[in-house]
Design a protein around this motif. Structure first.
Motif, PDB file in Angstrom:
ATOM      1  N   VAL A 138      -8.058  -5.178  -0.994  1.00 20.29           N
ATOM      2  CA  VAL A 138      -7.351  -5.836  -2.095  1.00 20.29           C
ATOM      3  C   VAL A 138      -6.339  -6.822  -1.520  1.00 20.29           C
ATOM      4  CG1 VAL A 138      -5.654  -5.479  -3.938  1.00 20.29           C
ATOM      5  CG2 VAL A 138      -7.635  -3.969  -3.766  1.00 20.29           C
ATOM      6  N   TYR A 187      -0.847  -7.545   1.458  1.00 18.62           N
ATOM      7  CA  TYR A 187       0.238  -7.855   0.531  1.00 18.62           C
ATOM      8  C   TYR A 187       0.976  -9.132   0.937  1.00 18.62           C
ATOM      9  CZ  TYR A 187       4.913  -7.413  -1.573  1.00 18.62           C
ATOM     10  OH  TYR A 187       6.085  -7.646  -2.231  1.00 18.62           O
ATOM     11  N   MET A 230      -4.055 -10.106  -8.235  1.00 20.85           N
ATOM     12  CA  MET A 230      -4.813  -9.480  -7.156  1.00 20.85           C
ATOM     13  C   MET A 230      -6.270  -9.914  -7.161  1.00 20.85           C
ATOM     14  SD  MET A 230      -5.514  -5.704  -8.737  1.00 20.85           S
ATOM     15  CE  MET A 230      -6.857  -5.467  -7.585  1.00 20.85           C
ATOM     16  N   GLU A 254       0.074   4.018  -2.850  1.00 25.33           N
ATOM     17  CA  GLU A 254      -0.859   5.070  -2.439  1.00 25.33           C
ATOM     18  C   GLU A 254      -0.677   6.386  -3.177  1.00 25.33           C
ATOM     19  OE1 GLU A 254      -0.627   6.570   1.566  1.00 25.33           O
ATOM     20  OE2 GLU A 254       1.478   6.038   1.761  1.00 25.33           O
ATOM     21  N   LEU A 273      -1.324  -0.366 -11.261  1.00 26.19           N
ATOM     22  CA  LEU A 273      -2.259  -0.813 -10.231  1.00 26.19           C
ATOM     23  C   LEU A 273      -3.110   0.348  -9.744  1.00 26.19           C
ATOM     24  CD1 LEU A 273      -3.463  -2.842  -8.281  1.00 26.19           C
ATOM     25  CD2 LEU A 273      -1.473  -2.515  -6.786  1.00 26.19           C
ATOM     26  N   ILE A 297      -4.763  -2.772   1.522  1.00 21.82           N
ATOM     27  CA  ILE A 297      -4.098  -3.771   0.698  1.00 21.82           C
ATOM     28  C   ILE A 297      -3.424  -4.800   1.598  1.00 21.82           C
ATOM     29  CG2 ILE A 297      -2.190  -4.202  -0.913  1.00 21.82           C
ATOM     30  CD1 ILE A 297      -2.798  -1.599  -2.285  1.00 21.82           C
ATOM     31  N   LEU A 351      -3.066   6.432  -6.016  1.00 22.52           N
ATOM     32  CA  LEU A 351      -4.471   6.173  -5.717  1.00 22.52           C
ATOM     33  C   LEU A 351      -5.265   7.450  -5.498  1.00 22.52           C
ATOM     34  CD1 LEU A 351      -4.712   3.162  -3.224  1.00 22.52           C
ATOM     35  CD2 LEU A 351      -5.558   3.254  -5.572  1.00 22.52           C
ATOM     36  N   LEU A 372      -7.255   0.643 -10.115  1.00 20.84           N
ATOM     37  CA  LEU A 372      -8.157   0.792  -8.974  1.00 20.84           C
ATOM     38  C   LEU A 372      -8.972   2.079  -9.079  1.00 20.84           C
ATOM     39  CD1 LEU A 372      -5.773  -0.474  -6.138  1.00 20.84           C
ATOM     40  CD2 LEU A 372      -7.699  -1.710  -7.161  1.00 20.84           C
ATOM     41  N   ILE A 406     -10.104  -8.266  -5.542  1.00 22.44           N
ATOM     42  CA  ILE A 406     -10.805  -7.185  -4.852  1.00 22.44           C
ATOM     43  C   ILE A 406     -12.043  -7.763  -4.161  1.00 22.44           C
ATOM     44  CG2 ILE A 406     -11.904  -4.927  -5.052  1.00 22.44           C
ATOM     45  CD1 ILE A 406     -10.466  -4.495  -7.659  1.00 22.44           C
ATOM     46  N   GLY A 424      -9.082  -0.348  -2.691  1.00 24.87           N
ATOM     47  CA  GLY A 424      -7.626  -0.402  -2.579  1.00 24.87           C
ATOM     48  C   GLY A 424      -7.040   0.346  -1.401  1.00 24.87           C
ATOM     49  N   ARG A 425      -7.891   0.867  -0.520  1.00 26.00           N
ATOM     50  CA  ARG A 425      -7.363   1.606   0.634  1.00 26.00           C
ATOM     51  C   ARG A 425      -6.877   0.656   1.739  1.00 26.00           C
ATOM     52  NH1 ARG A 425      -5.416   6.385  -0.653  1.00 26.00           N
ATOM     53  NH2 ARG A 425      -6.778   7.391  -2.185  1.00 26.00           N
ATOM     54  N   TYR A 469       0.822  -1.215   0.000  1.00 23.45           N
ATOM     55  CA  TYR A 469       0.000   0.000   0.000  1.00 23.45           C
ATOM     56  C   TYR A 469       0.856   1.265   0.000  1.00 23.45           C
ATOM     57  CZ  TYR A 469      -3.247   3.656   1.288  1.00 23.45           C
ATOM     58  OH  TYR A 469      -3.963   4.818   1.301  1.00 23.45           O
TER      59      TYR A 469
END
Length: 327
Positions: A107, A84, A134, A70, A241, A82, A73, A245, A136, A79-80, A66
């Motif tokens: 995500v 990983y 990925m 970010e 990415l 993530i 974004l 998003l 969502i 996507g706020r 993230y």
């Protein structure tokens, strides 16, 4: 703490920050700061350390955390959050595991998948650090019958995001993105619901970003490609990415809140690689040949079989192939 230190380094990337100033800011010892710096270096961050000057961030690794995404974004919630991973069996499997306790827009993303798959159980090549693998998590308050349209939202968003990078692509209804007749992205949407209520929707997206020709083996080599192969240049995965998003939320919110499918349909029609083509429709062991004449207002494929019969085909019930190959 590590993320806070990294964000501070990013905000002051033109200057050195002393260990004393950083330790004072966060109320921890300089030894603790040194340990966090070493951890960041192990993760691939290039940090210059100079006696009596401090630390300076020189270069960030190509990873999809993230904090690395970010800056690209502009979403409200997609996507706020993530989650990983460096490696995982499947992002769709993980997303289903966390679906009930995680917020919408979460995500799940991994640098590689060991059990990635596409529609109809087909395997999906997911080499480490070369693509965007990925899923969502979505919880739309819509009729479950409309969930198939979310796949087309994903396809439109991927195509628009790639276009934002100056790369043109086409959509092979309903879930593939194609460049020069080869597949660069696939989407797999799965749902859990009860009668008229959706528990969750998982939209898995696999984008072949920086794969090389050698990454495609066997049958996949006949249909697969990547953005790098098609453009001859390495693509910024973080930027792509973020663009995807952003584009997805831009289309998803009006669809859920206002039942507005028009802008999605416009993209899917304009970028369709099938409209006007003769295709084979495969249902199990049955094959039929017809000409695709359009997409109706519900996003269904309109196929003319040449005998006065036009069929509206639902996504998910058939596989579509060109008469002489993939498209």
């Amino acid at each position: 703490m590590k993320e806070q230190i990294l964000r501070l380094l990013k905000e002051n990337s033109d200057d050195f920050l002393s260990g004393e100033d950083i330790s004072d800011k966060f109320g921890v010892s300089r030894a603790a700061i040194w340990k966090h710096m070493n951890t960041l270096k192990e993760e691939g961050y290039e940090i210059e350390s100079v006696s009596r000057k401090g630390y300076k961030l020189i270069k960030c690794p190509d990873i999809l955390t993230y904090i690395e995404v970010e800056e690209y974004l502009h979403t409200k919630y997609i996507g706020r959050n993530i989650q990983y991973f460096e490696t995982i069996d499947s992002t769709n499997i993980k997303a289903k595991e966390i679906a009930y306790e995680s917020e919408e827009g979460t995500v799940v993303i991994s640098e590689e998948q060991t059990l990635g798959r596409g529609r109809l159980g087909r395997s999906w090549v997911s080499p480490k650090g070369k693509g965007i693998w990925m899923s969502i998590l979505l919880k739309p308050k819509i009729d479950p019958m409309k969930v198939a349209k979310i796949t087309q939202i994903g396809a439109a968003a991927v195509s628009l995001a790639i276009q934002d990078l100056g790369i043109e692509s086409s959509i092979k209804w309903p879930n593939d993105i194609v460049i020069n007749g080869r597949k660069v992205c696939g989407i797999l949407t799965e749902m859990s619901c009860e009668l008229n209520m959706i528990n969750y929707v998982i939209m898995g997206v696999g984008i072949n970003v920086n794969l090389d020709s050698k990454d495609f083996q066997g049958e996949v080599s006949k249909v697969g490609t990547s953005l790098k192969i098609e453009t001859g240049e390495k693509v910024n995965r973080k930027q792509l990415l973020g663009l995807f998003l952003n584009r997805f939320e831009e289309l998803f919110i009006p669809f859920v809140e206002e039942d507005d499918f028009s802008s999605i349909l416009k993209v899917c029609r304009e970028k369709s690689i099938l409209i006007g083509k003769e295709v084979k429709l495969i249902r199990g062991s049955e094959e039929k040949t017809g000409k695709v004449i359009g997409l109706n207002d519900d996003g269904e494929l309109e196929v003319d079989y040449g005998n006065g019969v036009v069929e509206n085909v639902l996504s998910g019930e058939v596989s579509v192939r060109g008469l002489y190959g993939y498209v």
